[in-house]
Enzyme design. Structure first.
Site, mmCIF file in Angstrom:
data_model
loop_
_atom_site.group_PDB
_atom_site.id
_atom_site.type_symbol
_atom_site.label_atom_id
_atom_site.label_comp_id
_atom_site.label_asym_id
_atom_site.label_seq_id
_atom_site.Cartn_x
_atom_site.Cartn_y
_atom_site.Cartn_z
ATOM 1 N N PHE A 82 0.854 -1.183 0.000
ATOM 2 C CA PHE A 82 0.000 0.000 0.000
ATOM 3 C C PHE A 82 0.898 1.243 0.000
ATOM 4 O O PHE A 82 1.838 1.326 0.795
ATOM 5 C CB PHE A 82 -0.896 -0.032 1.235
ATOM 6 C CG PHE A 82 -2.018 0.966 1.192
ATOM 7 C CD1 PHE A 82 -3.202 0.671 0.532
ATOM 8 C CD2 PHE A 82 -1.888 2.196 1.806
ATOM 9 C CE1 PHE A 82 -4.241 1.589 0.494
ATOM 10 C CE2 PHE A 82 -2.922 3.124 1.773
ATOM 11 C CZ PHE A 82 -4.097 2.815 1.112
ATOM 12 N N ASP B 72 1.987 -5.127 8.484
ATOM 13 C CA ASP B 72 0.798 -4.292 8.371
ATOM 14 C C ASP B 72 -0.413 -5.226 8.252
ATOM 15 O O ASP B 72 -0.474 -6.062 7.340
ATOM 16 C CB ASP B 72 0.921 -3.389 7.137
ATOM 17 C CG ASP B 72 -0.222 -2.382 7.049
ATOM 18 O OD1 ASP B 72 -1.356 -2.742 7.437
ATOM 19 O OD2 ASP B 72 0.004 -1.252 6.588
ATOM 20 N N TYR C 138 -10.915 0.721 10.690
ATOM 21 C CA TYR C 138 -12.113 1.155 9.934
ATOM 22 C C TYR C 138 -12.459 0.237 8.774
ATOM 23 O O TYR C 138 -13.444 0.448 8.105
ATOM 24 C CB TYR C 138 -11.967 2.606 9.455
ATOM 25 C CG TYR C 138 -10.719 2.920 8.655
ATOM 26 C CD1 TYR C 138 -10.587 2.482 7.341
ATOM 27 C CD2 TYR C 138 -9.689 3.666 9.211
ATOM 28 C CE1 TYR C 138 -9.453 2.767 6.608
ATOM 29 C CE2 TYR C 138 -8.544 3.962 8.485
ATOM 30 C CZ TYR C 138 -8.426 3.510 7.181
ATOM 31 O OH TYR C 138 -7.304 3.793 6.460
ATOM 32 N N LYS C 139 -11.624 -0.791 8.522
ATOM 33 C CA LYS C 139 -11.941 -1.732 7.442
ATOM 34 C C LYS C 139 -12.768 -2.883 8.030
ATOM 35 O O LYS C 139 -13.899 -2.676 8.423
ATOM 36 C CB LYS C 139 -10.652 -2.185 6.758
ATOM 37 C CG LYS C 139 -9.995 -1.019 6.004
ATOM 38 C CD LYS C 139 -8.632 -1.349 5.431
ATOM 39 C CE LYS C 139 -8.053 -0.100 4.745
ATOM 40 N NZ LYS C 139 -6.622 -0.202 4.482
ATOM 41 N N ARG D 196 -12.464 -4.798 -7.274
ATOM 42 C CA ARG D 196 -12.134 -5.443 -6.011
ATOM 43 C C ARG D 196 -13.410 -5.639 -5.195
ATOM 44 O O ARG D 196 -14.212 -4.706 -5.074
ATOM 45 C CB ARG D 196 -11.185 -4.488 -5.281
ATOM 46 C CG ARG D 196 -10.379 -5.054 -4.178
ATOM 47 C CD ARG D 196 -9.384 -4.010 -3.700
ATOM 48 N NE ARG D 196 -10.050 -2.912 -2.986
ATOM 49 C CZ ARG D 196 -9.526 -2.291 -1.926
ATOM 50 N NH1 ARG D 196 -8.356 -2.642 -1.446
ATOM 51 N NH2 ARG D 196 -10.166 -1.304 -1.340
HETATM 52 C C1 LIG Z 1 -5.865 1.017 4.460
HETATM 53 C C2 LIG Z 1 -4.398 0.861 4.571
HETATM 54 C C3 LIG Z 1 -3.619 1.872 5.154
HETATM 55 C C4 LIG Z 1 -4.265 3.163 5.563
HETATM 56 O O1 LIG Z 1 -3.459 3.968 6.349
HETATM 57 P P1 LIG Z 1 -4.097 5.286 6.990
HETATM 58 O O2 LIG Z 1 -3.015 5.872 7.772
HETATM 59 O O3 LIG Z 1 -5.290 4.859 7.783
HETATM 60 O O4 LIG Z 1 -4.557 6.147 5.867
HETATM 61 C C5 LIG Z 1 -2.262 1.651 5.293
HETATM 62 N N1 LIG Z 1 -1.699 0.485 4.901
HETATM 63 C C6 LIG Z 1 -2.418 -0.503 4.326
HETATM 64 C C7 LIG Z 1 -1.760 -1.762 3.910
HETATM 65 C C8 LIG Z 1 -3.789 -0.327 4.128
HETATM 66 O O5 LIG Z 1 -4.503 -1.291 3.565
#
Ligand SMILES: *Cc1c(COP(=O)(O)O)cnc(C)c1O
Length: 418
Positions: free
Chosen positions: A131, A203, A228-229, A377
């Site tokens: 990401f 992560d 939040y996911k 997705r």
């Molecule tokens: C959703 C996601 C993030 C989001 O990071 P934020 O700091 O909440 O914006 C980071 N890393 C991964 C792998 C994600 O899927």
């Protein structure tokens, strides 16, 4: 077994042990929500809880609520509720800040530990397909540290072995890839890293609440992830941090704010980290938003990750099977691994006109999302996604593709957030 009718899906729903939990979510009529991997649905309890926090705890309790409503303890209390979902123990997790910020903290802590062990290790290894924020944060840290720190990116998990060596400080990986849905072998890769003197940062954004995770059993070193996911904490709800007990007190972290101090209200001029994972806190937390996280976690407390995983695999298997059997004449390429051991809780397909196809689906009430390049997705959240919805979603996809309705110009317009 092949699924040929909607009735077969209805029967699967009838026998679904998680069926009753769906009622604890507020989902709008006419929507099949397959984007819980981006923003989880709203637990019904959150509306009353939000009203209570705002009207009672803030409105009436005022500043007294830091003590009387347990606000100060919230990061740790929620961390303890989250811990079982990721294979962590009591007082090993705090809920705080954002994933990006927590990644900066643990990455810096890991690098600092390596400086005491072998300062010549200056490379952070990750995947180019990670990401973007994870890569940006690592780049920002390397730039801040100077002294030759750098980020080394591999193009596939198969290249990790060759990329991790005597110059490597940290292996920073996302357990389930946000785009492909591919899941990595946490225990195996951690063992590989440790055998070469390398620390691991995981992560868990697409893992927490989506797949069973065993942080302690995998001997991982640091982990972060969002709420939040799949955890349904609400838009922008705070993230979490876990640090292996053996490393926790080895160093603190550079965002050494007063919430991580041993005695925050002693107002000392000198930073002194508190013992334990609370040293990974920084400053005052967004209490209203954080309180919502508990509503999501309380639903998870009524089941367990093994039951959720079993349904998740049935849902994703069913979706793949139906798309291939009913939409197979269209140019759709499965991106997500078929192998259960390598699959998260989402399914991604590539389609040459993926963006327009997804916009057409959303207009028909099937909400998934689009990721560059060409990937549509679909997230499957076993707490509230039904087998019948999977059937209906595929039928709508088939209609959108067969009719060519996605070719309408209005589906090409790009919004700011995709
Ligand atoms: C959703 C996601 C993030 C989001 O990071 P934020 O700091 O909440 O914006 C980071 N890393 C991964 C792998 C994600 O899927």
């Amino acid at each position: 077994m092949t699924t040929q009718t909607r009735e077969q899906c209805e029967s699967l729903d009838l026998h679904d042990p998680l069926r009753a939990l769906r009622d604890q979510f507020a989902l709008p009529d006419g929507v099949i929500y397959l984007d819980g991997n981006s923003l989880g649905a709203r637990p019904r309890a959150s509306a009353a809880r939000a009203a209570e926090v705002v009207s009672e705890e803030w409105g009436v309790g005022l500043i007294r609520s830091w003590n009387t409503a347990g606000w100060f303890e919230l990061p740790q209390r929620l961390g303890n509720k989250l811990a079982p979902l990721v294979g962590a123990g009591e007082n090993e997790v705090v809920v705080t800040d954002t994933t990006s910020i927590n990644l900066f903290k643990v990455l810096a802590a890991a690098v600092r530990v390596q400086q005491t062990r072998d300062p010549s290790r200056k490379v952070i290894v990750s995947e180019a397909s990670n990401f973007p924020t994870d890569l940006y944060i690592a780049q920002g840290l390397a730039d801040l540290l100077q002294q030759g720190y750098s980020l080394r990116l591999v193009n596939s998990p198969a290249e990790i072995d060759a990329a991790v060596g005597a110059d490597t400080a940290v292996l920073m990986l996302t357990h389930v890839n946000y785009k492909s849905g591919e899941m990595l072998d946490m225990a195996g890769l951690t063992e590989l890293a440790h055998a070469r003197g390398v620390l691991t940062v995981w992560d868990l954004c697409h893992s927490a609440g989506a797949v069973p995770v065993a942080l302690n059993a995998s001997k991982a070193d640091y982990a972060i992830g969002c709420t939040y996911k799949y955890l349904n904490g609400g838009p922008g709800s705070p993230a979490f941090v876990w640090v292996a007990p053996a490393l926790r007190d080895a160093f603190w972290q550079p965002l050494s704010g007063w919430w991580g101090h041993a005695a925050p209200f002693a107002m000392e001029p000198q930073y002194r980290p508190v013992d334990g994972v609370r040293r990974f806190l920084c400053g005052t937390q967004p209490v209203t938003s954080m309180a919502m996280v508990e509503c999501g976690l309380d639903i998870f407390a009524q089941t367990n990750m093994q039951v959720l995983r079993a349904k998740s695999l049935l849902l994703t298997d069913l979706f793949i099977e139906l798309v291939e059997s009913r939409c197979g004449h269209h140019p759709l390429t499965l991106v997500t691994p078929r192998d259960h051991a390598r699959r998260g809780s989402q399914v991604s397909f590539e389609h040459p006109e993926g963006y327009a196809v997804m916009q057409a689906l959303i207009e028909r009430g099937v909400i998934g999302d689009y990721r560059e390049p060409r990937i549509i997705r679909f997230g499957f959240t076993p707490l509230y996604t039904s087998f019948t919805e999977v059937w209906d979603a595929v039928e709508i996809l088939r209609d959108v593709l067969d009719s060519g309705s996605f070719r309408d110009e209005r589906f090409l317009k790009r919004s700011t957030v995709t």
